[in-house]
Design a protein around this motif. Sequence first.
Motif, PDB file in Angstrom:
ATOM      1  N   THR A 122      32.520   7.343 -20.741  1.00 36.82           N
ATOM      2  CA  THR A 122      32.183   8.560 -19.989  1.00 36.82           C
ATOM      3  C   THR A 122      31.235   8.247 -18.831  1.00 36.82           C
ATOM      4  OG1 THR A 122      32.302   9.715 -22.100  1.00 36.82           O
ATOM      5  CG2 THR A 122      31.467  10.969 -20.237  1.00 36.82           C
ATOM      6  N   LEU A 154      36.609  17.264 -26.650  1.00 36.22           N
ATOM      7  CA  LEU A 154      36.291  16.150 -25.759  1.00 36.22           C
ATOM      8  C   LEU A 154      35.811  16.660 -24.404  1.00 36.22           C
ATOM      9  CD1 LEU A 154      36.452  12.967 -25.674  1.00 36.22           C
ATOM     10  CD2 LEU A 154      38.308  13.397 -24.075  1.00 36.22           C
ATOM     11  N   ASP A 199      41.207  10.809 -18.720  1.00 33.65           N
ATOM     12  CA  ASP A 199      40.414  10.251 -19.814  1.00 33.65           C
ATOM     13  C   ASP A 199      41.215  10.314 -21.113  1.00 33.65           C
ATOM     14  OD1 ASP A 199      38.240   9.066 -21.031  1.00 33.65           O
ATOM     15  OD2 ASP A 199      37.049  10.899 -21.167  1.00 33.65           O
ATOM     16  N   GLU A 200      41.138   9.245 -21.897  1.00 34.87           N
ATOM     17  CA  GLU A 200      41.902   9.157 -23.152  1.00 34.87           C
ATOM     18  C   GLU A 200      43.375   9.449 -22.895  1.00 34.87           C
ATOM     19  OE1 GLU A 200      40.233  10.162 -26.767  1.00 34.87           O
ATOM     20  OE2 GLU A 200      38.151  10.064 -26.102  1.00 34.87           O
TER      21      GLU A 200
HETATM   22 MG    MG Z   1      35.509   8.986 -24.028  1.00 40.90          MG
END
Ligand code: MG
Length: 240
Positions: A77, A112, A181-182
């Motif tokens: 992050t 998330l 992200d992810e």
């Molecule tokens: Mg992460």
Amino acid sequence: HHKNCILVEYVEDASNSQTIPKPVKTFQHAFHAFPEILKVINKQSFVEPSPVQCQAWPIIMSGHDLIAIAQTGSGKTLAYILPALIHLVRQPVERHLRIGPSVVILGPTRELVQQIEVETKKYVYDNIHVMSIYGGVDVNDQINTLDDVKPDIIIATPGRLNDLVSIMAIKLNHVSYLVLDEADRMLDMGFQNQIELALRHIRSDRQTILTSATWPETVKKLANYYTTNPLHITIGSFDL
Ligand code: MG
Ligand code: ADP
């Protein structure tokens, strides 16, 4: 047997290899020009940047697209958020006119997205506005909040972001920094079409960062499609 050490690997085409920025070793090294960021980092009890941060910060801050493959908990992050803030403070006009977000972060779940929002809000400075967007809550509330906040950074799950784009509550045409992200989890959750839909509205000359814990064919395809001359970093354990 299994050796639990860190592997940092660049996989890039030869044309890129001349321009790979060297990793940083300290927070000071990475952010000496940004005292507001250093100040908040120094308040955390971090000893040193994580491997993915050491590698990612100079790459992203020099404008490259990046694919970062690293396991959960490796500090991805901050690896993309701090350069996002620097990207934003370099665009004062867009920000002061509040003409739409310059940074969009897409993630797989509400939880998330909320975590990223909390982390981001610890570090924002210079009047940067942040908002998270996800399904399962009233769209009208989100429209009102968008009106109040006028976010520079939107952190969103793809489906609800598209709902708000389709009714023109959000315009993505000024987005110049995009994070997927992810990515592996987003694909597992069936967001491929929603990602495609959202990215139709985002300029192709943006900077793109993709993170994933795993690197299957499906994620490779996504990365291939949505990044431009990316540098890759892979951080993890390997078998001897
Ligand atoms: Mg992460
Ligand atoms: P990932 O996205 O790779 O799963 P996160 O970015 O969520 O990992 O980070 C996991 C945790 O590590 C967070 O609580 C974060 O605040 C913390 N963290 C981030 N960078 C560092 C660092 N350099 N040193 C120690 N802890 C860190």
